[in-house]
Write an enzyme that holds these catalytic residues in place. Structure first.
Site, PDB file in Angstrom:
ATOM      1  N   PHE A  36      65.394  44.795   8.513  1.00 48.83           N
ATOM      2  CA  PHE A  36      64.675  45.957   7.981  1.00 48.83           C
ATOM      3  C   PHE A  36      65.657  47.058   7.606  1.00 48.83           C
ATOM      4  O   PHE A  36      66.690  47.202   8.251  1.00 48.83           O
ATOM      5  CB  PHE A  36      63.694  46.514   9.027  1.00 48.83           C
ATOM      6  CG  PHE A  36      62.734  45.469   9.516  1.00 48.83           C
ATOM      7  CD1 PHE A  36      61.592  45.150   8.777  1.00 48.83           C
ATOM      8  CD2 PHE A  36      62.991  44.769  10.685  1.00 48.83           C
ATOM      9  CE1 PHE A  36      60.727  44.158   9.207  1.00 48.83           C
ATOM     10  CE2 PHE A  36      62.122  43.775  11.130  1.00 48.83           C
ATOM     11  CZ  PHE A  36      60.981  43.470  10.384  1.00 48.83           C
ATOM     12  N   MET A  51      77.320  43.767  10.953  1.00 56.55           N
ATOM     13  CA  MET A  51      75.989  44.357  10.969  1.00 56.55           C
ATOM     14  C   MET A  51      75.983  45.500  11.983  1.00 56.55           C
ATOM     15  O   MET A  51      76.320  45.304  13.153  1.00 56.55           O
ATOM     16  CB  MET A  51      74.930  43.316  11.380  1.00 56.55           C
ATOM     17  CG  MET A  51      74.628  42.242  10.357  1.00 56.55           C
ATOM     18  SD  MET A  51      74.098  42.819   8.722  1.00 56.55           S
ATOM     19  CE  MET A  51      72.654  43.816   9.106  1.00 56.55           C
ATOM     20  N   ASP A  95      76.859  47.495   7.440  1.00 55.98           N
ATOM     21  CA  ASP A  95      75.515  47.436   6.865  1.00 55.98           C
ATOM     22  C   ASP A  95      74.486  47.792   7.936  1.00 55.98           C
ATOM     23  O   ASP A  95      74.357  47.083   8.931  1.00 55.98           O
ATOM     24  CB  ASP A  95      75.290  45.997   6.356  1.00 55.98           C
ATOM     25  CG  ASP A  95      73.979  45.813   5.618  1.00 55.98           C
ATOM     26  OD1 ASP A  95      73.271  46.806   5.390  1.00 55.98           O
ATOM     27  OD2 ASP A  95      73.673  44.655   5.271  1.00 55.98           O
ATOM     28  N   GLY A  96      73.779  48.889   7.688  1.00 53.09           N
ATOM     29  CA  GLY A  96      72.700  49.289   8.582  1.00 53.09           C
ATOM     30  C   GLY A  96      72.928  50.668   9.175  1.00 53.09           C
ATOM     31  O   GLY A  96      73.928  50.907   9.845  1.00 53.09           O
ATOM     32  N   GLY A  97      72.022  51.597   8.847  1.00 50.23           N
ATOM     33  CA  GLY A  97      72.104  52.937   9.431  1.00 50.23           C
ATOM     34  C   GLY A  97      73.298  53.737   8.938  1.00 50.23           C
ATOM     35  O   GLY A  97      73.796  54.627   9.646  1.00 50.23           O
ATOM     36  N   ASP A 113      69.578  42.282  -0.408  1.00 48.21           N
ATOM     37  CA  ASP A 113      69.191  41.722   0.887  1.00 48.21           C
ATOM     38  C   ASP A 113      68.138  40.643   0.701  1.00 48.21           C
ATOM     39  O   ASP A 113      66.995  40.934   0.358  1.00 48.21           O
ATOM     40  CB  ASP A 113      68.655  42.842   1.789  1.00 48.21           C
ATOM     41  CG  ASP A 113      69.776  43.720   2.313  1.00 48.21           C
ATOM     42  OD1 ASP A 113      70.739  43.166   2.881  1.00 48.21           O
ATOM     43  OD2 ASP A 113      69.707  44.951   2.121  1.00 48.21           O
ATOM     44  N   MET A 138      65.889  37.899   2.405  1.00 51.36           N
ATOM     45  CA  MET A 138      65.316  37.567   3.728  1.00 51.36           C
ATOM     46  C   MET A 138      64.251  36.499   3.542  1.00 51.36           C
ATOM     47  O   MET A 138      63.472  36.554   2.594  1.00 51.36           O
ATOM     48  CB  MET A 138      64.687  38.812   4.343  1.00 51.36           C
ATOM     49  CG  MET A 138      65.633  39.999   4.420  1.00 51.36           C
ATOM     50  SD  MET A 138      64.909  41.360   5.319  1.00 51.36           S
ATOM     51  CE  MET A 138      66.179  42.619   5.104  1.00 51.36           C
ATOM     52  N   MET A 181      70.106  36.552   4.451  1.00 53.14           N
ATOM     53  CA  MET A 181      69.562  36.496   5.812  1.00 53.14           C
ATOM     54  C   MET A 181      68.534  35.367   5.817  1.00 53.14           C
ATOM     55  O   MET A 181      67.331  35.577   5.953  1.00 53.14           O
ATOM     56  CB  MET A 181      68.946  37.846   6.188  1.00 53.14           C
ATOM     57  CG  MET A 181      70.018  38.890   6.481  1.00 53.14           C
ATOM     58  SD  MET A 181      69.390  40.570   6.416  1.00 53.14           S
ATOM     59  CE  MET A 181      69.511  40.862   4.657  1.00 53.14           C
ATOM     60  N   SER A 192      71.985  49.311  -1.080  1.00 47.76           N
ATOM     61  CA  SER A 192      71.051  48.198  -0.928  1.00 47.76           C
ATOM     62  C   SER A 192      69.735  48.512  -1.627  1.00 47.76           C
ATOM     63  O   SER A 192      69.092  49.526  -1.321  1.00 47.76           O
ATOM     64  CB  SER A 192      70.776  47.945   0.555  1.00 47.76           C
ATOM     65  OG  SER A 192      69.637  47.107   0.672  1.00 47.76           O
ATOM     66  N   SER A 214      68.452  53.239   2.854  1.00 50.17           N
ATOM     67  CA  SER A 214      67.559  54.392   2.949  1.00 50.17           C
ATOM     68  C   SER A 214      68.286  55.705   2.653  1.00 50.17           C
ATOM     69  O   SER A 214      67.717  56.599   2.036  1.00 50.17           O
ATOM     70  CB  SER A 214      66.870  54.435   4.314  1.00 50.17           C
ATOM     71  OG  SER A 214      67.804  54.251   5.331  1.00 50.17           O
ATOM     72  N   HIS A 233      73.467  39.337   0.268  1.00 55.19           N
ATOM     73  CA  HIS A 233      73.475  39.178   1.726  1.00 55.19           C
ATOM     74  C   HIS A 233      72.323  38.247   2.093  1.00 55.19           C
ATOM     75  O   HIS A 233      71.161  38.641   2.035  1.00 55.19           O
ATOM     76  CB  HIS A 233      73.311  40.581   2.339  1.00 55.19           C
ATOM     77  CG  HIS A 233      73.240  40.590   3.828  1.00 55.19           C
ATOM     78  ND1 HIS A 233      72.884  41.727   4.530  1.00 55.19           N
ATOM     79  CD2 HIS A 233      73.472  39.625   4.757  1.00 55.19           C
ATOM     80  CE1 HIS A 233      72.909  41.453   5.821  1.00 55.19           C
ATOM     81  NE2 HIS A 233      73.247  40.193   5.986  1.00 55.19           N
ATOM     82  N   HIS A 244      74.045  45.847  -3.435  1.00 57.34           N
ATOM     83  CA  HIS A 244      73.828  44.992  -2.266  1.00 57.34           C
ATOM     84  C   HIS A 244      72.389  44.479  -2.304  1.00 57.34           C
ATOM     85  O   HIS A 244      71.439  45.258  -2.399  1.00 57.34           O
ATOM     86  CB  HIS A 244      74.080  45.806  -0.996  1.00 57.34           C
ATOM     87  CG  HIS A 244      73.998  45.025   0.274  1.00 57.34           C
ATOM     88  ND1 HIS A 244      75.044  44.265   0.764  1.00 57.34           N
ATOM     89  CD2 HIS A 244      72.988  44.884   1.171  1.00 57.34           C
ATOM     90  CE1 HIS A 244      74.682  43.710   1.908  1.00 57.34           C
ATOM     91  NE2 HIS A 244      73.429  44.059   2.178  1.00 57.34           N
TER      92      HIS A 244
HETATM   93  C1  DX5 Z   1      69.257  45.093   7.032  1.00 57.78           C
HETATM   94  C2  DX5 Z   1      69.904  44.996   5.680  1.00 57.78           C
HETATM   95  C3  DX5 Z   1      70.520  46.256   5.212  1.00 57.78           C
HETATM   96  C4  DX5 Z   1      69.576  47.399   5.082  1.00 57.78           C
HETATM   97  C5  DX5 Z   1      70.332  48.689   5.148  1.00 57.78           C
HETATM   98  O1  DX5 Z   1      68.822  43.833   7.400  1.00 57.78           O
HETATM   99  O2  DX5 Z   1      70.922  44.027   5.695  1.00 57.78           O
HETATM  100  O3  DX5 Z   1      71.234  46.058   4.002  1.00 57.78           O
HETATM  101  O4  DX5 Z   1      68.848  47.372   3.912  1.00 57.78           O
HETATM  102  O5  DX5 Z   1      69.389  49.696   5.096  1.00 57.78           O
HETATM  103  P1  DX5 Z   1      69.629  51.109   5.743  1.00 57.78           P
HETATM  104  O6  DX5 Z   1      70.806  51.698   5.045  1.00 57.78           O
HETATM  105  O7  DX5 Z   1      68.362  51.821   5.464  1.00 57.78           O
HETATM  106  O8  DX5 Z   1      69.875  50.890   7.208  1.00 57.78           O
HETATM  107 ZN    ZN Z   2      72.325  43.830   3.950  1.00 60.82          ZN
END
Ligand code: DX5
Ligand code: ZN
Length: 217
Positions: A143, A137, A176-178, A35, A37, A68, A8, A199, A66, A33
């Site tokens: 974030f 998710m 997606d996420g963490g 994001d 928002m 959002m 991402s 990240s 993606h 990817h």
């Molecule tokens: C969160 C996003 C993710 C995010 C993942 O709303 O959809 O794509 O950027 O970031 P990390 O890998 O840092 O959790």
């Molecule tokens: Zn995402």
């Protein structure tokens, strides 16, 4: 199982996005990817079609967009024209989810549906034939850099079961996420095959190494 890594660019330096997509391609990413928002569906505000179109010339990798955003049906053609290959929308953001998924496919993109951590996989019973991927998710959207929610492992398994029940076992599950090598391994064992990581990839010393360690190599 064939695993794809879709880093991402939310975690990139936004002043260096061109370099980010080029470096990710060179580092062996399978897709980018993106994001999006809108400051309404989620509290954060990121990028839209003009930035995606500007990046399109600098990589051949598929753009996994993606959304959002609320009411994505109003703007999804603009995302497609900007170069989106996969367009994923959130259940709660669509008044007529099945229609919106159909519009995505009609535009020529692959249609994805995203399930928030508190969204039940049961919704898939009614749209299973309308999706090309399911995004589970593994944090609440909005974030980068949040902590993976372990309860999502069981959910990935349940999504696999629902897909299998409908004869759609080849629909990929994206997480997606963490995502780190250890959470990625648990997600893959549960049935996920597309890993989004922001990240983890952008804070690594070497992107290529980060991407292969997500694959478990
Ligand atoms: C969160 C996003 C993710 C995010 C993942 O709303 O959809 O794509 O950027 O970031 P990390 O890998 O840092 O959790
Ligand atoms: Zn995402």
């Amino acid at each position: 199982m064939f695993v794809q890594v879709a880093p991402s660019i939310l975690s990139a330096d936004f002043a260096e996005l061109r370099q980010a997509v080029q470096s990710l391609e060179n580092a062996g990413a399978d897709a980018i990817h993106i994001d999006v928002m809108d400051g309404h569906f989620v509290p954060n505000l990121t990028m839209g079609p003009p930035i995606i179109a500007a990046l399109r010339k600098y990589t051949k990798l598929p753009f996994d967009v993606h959304l959002m955003i609320e009411r994505p049906e109003n703007s999804l053609l603009a995302y497609r024209q900007a170069g989106a290959d996969h367009i994923t929308v959130h259940v709660e953001a669509c008044t007529h989810l099945q229609r919106t998924l159909g519009m995505i496919r009609e535009s020529g993109a692959q249609a994805g549906v995203a399930l928030n951590p508190a969204t039940s996989e049961q919704v898939l019973d009614y749209i299973v034939d309308d999706v090309d991927l399911v995004l589970v998710m593994t944090v609440n959207p909005g974030f980068g850099g949040q902590v993976f929610l372990p309860a999502m492992i069981e959910k990935i398994k349940r999504v696999r079961e629902v897909l299998a029940k409908h004869g759609r076992r080849f629909v990929p599950i994206e997480v997606d996420g963490g995502i780190t090598p250890s959470t990625a391994a648990s997600c893959m064992s549960a049935g996920a095959s597309i890993l989004v990581a922001g990240s983890y990839v952008f804070s690594a010393n070497t992107m290529a190494q980060a991407i292969s360690s997500l694959r478990g190599k």
